[in-house]
Write an enzyme that holds these catalytic residues in place. Structure first.
Site, PDB file in Angstrom:
ATOM      1  N   LYS A   1      37.672  19.509  34.754  1.00 51.70           N
ATOM      2  CA  LYS A   1      37.326  20.907  35.015  1.00 51.70           C
ATOM      3  C   LYS A   1      36.469  21.359  33.841  1.00 51.70           C
ATOM      4  CE  LYS A   1      39.052  25.524  35.468  1.00 51.70           C
ATOM      5  NZ  LYS A   1      40.084  26.448  35.821  1.00 51.70           N
TER       6      LYS A   1
ATOM      7  N   TYR B   1      36.917  21.334  27.387  1.00 57.45           N
ATOM      8  CA  TYR B   1      36.273  22.499  26.788  1.00 57.45           C
ATOM      9  C   TYR B   1      35.900  22.217  25.324  1.00 57.45           C
ATOM     10  CZ  TYR B   1      37.580  25.551  30.750  1.00 57.45           C
ATOM     11  OH  TYR B   1      37.696  26.136  31.991  1.00 57.45           O
TER      12      TYR B   1
HETATM   13  P1  FBP Z   1      37.829  31.327  35.726  1.00 56.22           P
HETATM   14  O1  FBP Z   1      37.261  30.746  36.987  1.00 56.22           O
HETATM   15  O2  FBP Z   1      38.395  32.702  35.955  1.00 56.22           O
HETATM   16  O3  FBP Z   1      36.859  31.238  34.591  1.00 56.22           O
HETATM   17  O4  FBP Z   1      39.064  30.414  35.338  1.00 56.22           O
HETATM   18  C1  FBP Z   1      38.877  29.145  34.834  1.00 56.22           C
HETATM   19  C2  FBP Z   1      39.651  28.886  33.542  1.00 56.22           C
HETATM   20  O5  FBP Z   1      39.479  27.553  33.119  1.00 56.22           O
HETATM   21  C3  FBP Z   1      41.131  29.185  33.616  1.00 56.22           C
HETATM   22  O6  FBP Z   1      41.884  28.129  34.084  1.00 56.22           O
HETATM   23  C4  FBP Z   1      41.442  29.535  32.189  1.00 56.22           C
HETATM   24  O7  FBP Z   1      42.439  30.470  32.057  1.00 56.22           O
HETATM   25  C5  FBP Z   1      40.193  30.137  31.691  1.00 56.22           C
HETATM   26  O8  FBP Z   1      39.145  29.726  32.523  1.00 56.22           O
HETATM   27  C6  FBP Z   1      39.923  29.700  30.283  1.00 56.22           C
HETATM   28  O9  FBP Z   1      38.733  30.255  29.846  1.00 56.22           O
HETATM   29  P2  FBP Z   1      38.349  30.364  28.322  1.00 56.22           P
HETATM   30  O10 FBP Z   1      39.136  29.321  27.588  1.00 56.22           O
HETATM   31  O11 FBP Z   1      36.895  30.133  28.299  1.00 56.22           O
HETATM   32  O12 FBP Z   1      38.719  31.729  27.894  1.00 56.22           O
END
Ligand code: FBP
Length: 267
Positions: free
Chosen positions: A174, A143
């Protein structure tokens, strides 16, 4: 020890269910039913997911009953969205503890481009080597985030993050999606031979979400690791079936949509 990725994939494709949102986003994502961890774990088992992603506390208190029913993917770091510091996800669980809890893989968030990047990379390197000693694959949430990252989900930024995941030794990535399918093909290419799974993100209308799933697969991703679009859905098992049709059977959006009950029928 040789890594066994096959147990987390069916013919090279995979669908994981994630429920770490209580920590990452807070209870606002849940309702009176879904806040019970067993609600979501039951969906993972009945939906025959390739893996269930949770944090340590959920695994310790709830996973024993599900141990041989759905593979456990234990997230080793996590943070709330309350503190507005530089993006950094502290480790709260060791690889050893994940193994004791029955994990078949571990998860780790890397905030690419964060001012804390050096510390994150260092921690990831140690976790990756330790996990591999136990034979556990490492799934990296790649991310891009923080004050130096202009557009978290631009193709260039995502492509860079995917490449970083490959070069740091992640076994599965992911990542968030960008609906520019041609552009996203480059992101997948940059990950080399590391399978890339897309997050689901905010809940969408059924057709829109299934179309997005098809776009994700057309761009060359290996599947999805999702949460809210399944367990916030009024028919989580129907939505699961629909997703599987697209991911594993290359079904059309129209065909997949037929798996999902409409809200009236559900009641
Ligand atoms: P979702 O499919 O609900 O978006 O979940 C994916 C995920 O990566 C979760 O594992 C994590 O809690 C969340 O999204 C983190 O999202 P962000 O950091 O963008 O708030």
């Amino acid at each position: 020890m040789k890594l066994d990725l096959a147990q987390l994939f069916d013919s090279g494709k995979s669908l994981f269910l994630a429920m770490d949102h209580g920590l990452e986003h807070g209870p606002k994502e849940f309702n009176m039913d879904t806040i019970d961890p067993e609600y979501v774990l039951d969906v993972a088992v009945k939906g025959n997911y390739n893996g269930m992603i949770v944090q340590k506390g959920i695994a310790e208190r709830y996973y024993e009953h599900y141990r041989h029913k759905v593979p456990l993917i234990l997230k080793l770091n996590g943070k709330t969205n309350i503190a507005q510091n530089d993006p950094y996800s502290p480790i709260n669980c060791s690889v050893k503890r994940a193994v004791e809890l029955g994990a078949q893989a571990v998860g780790f968030t890397i905030f690419v481009g964060s001012p804390q990047e050096a510390k994150i990379f260092h921690e990831f390197g140690k976790i990756q080597e330790e996990a591999h000693e136990y034979g556990l694959p490492v799934i990296a949430w790649m991310y891009p985030r923080g004050k130096f990252v202009n557009e978290e989900t631009s193709i260039d930024t995502l492509a860079y993050a995917a490449r970083v995941g490959l070069e740091l030794g992640a076994d599965i990535l992911k990542m968030k999606f960008n609906p520019d399918i041609q552009g996203y093909k480059w992101v997948v290419k940059c990950a080399g031979n590391v399978p890339l799974l897309c997050a689901g993100e905010t809940k969408l209308a059924d057709k829109e979400f299934l179309q997005r799933t098809q776009d994700i697969m057309s761009a060359g991703a290996s599947g999805m690791a999702i949460g809210r679009n399944v367990w916030q859905h009024h028919d989580p098992l129907g939505m699961t079936k629909a997703l599987k049709k697209i991911i594993f059977e290359k079904a059309s959006v129209e065909a997949a949509l037929k798996c999902v009950k409409n809200e009236q029928k559900k009641k």
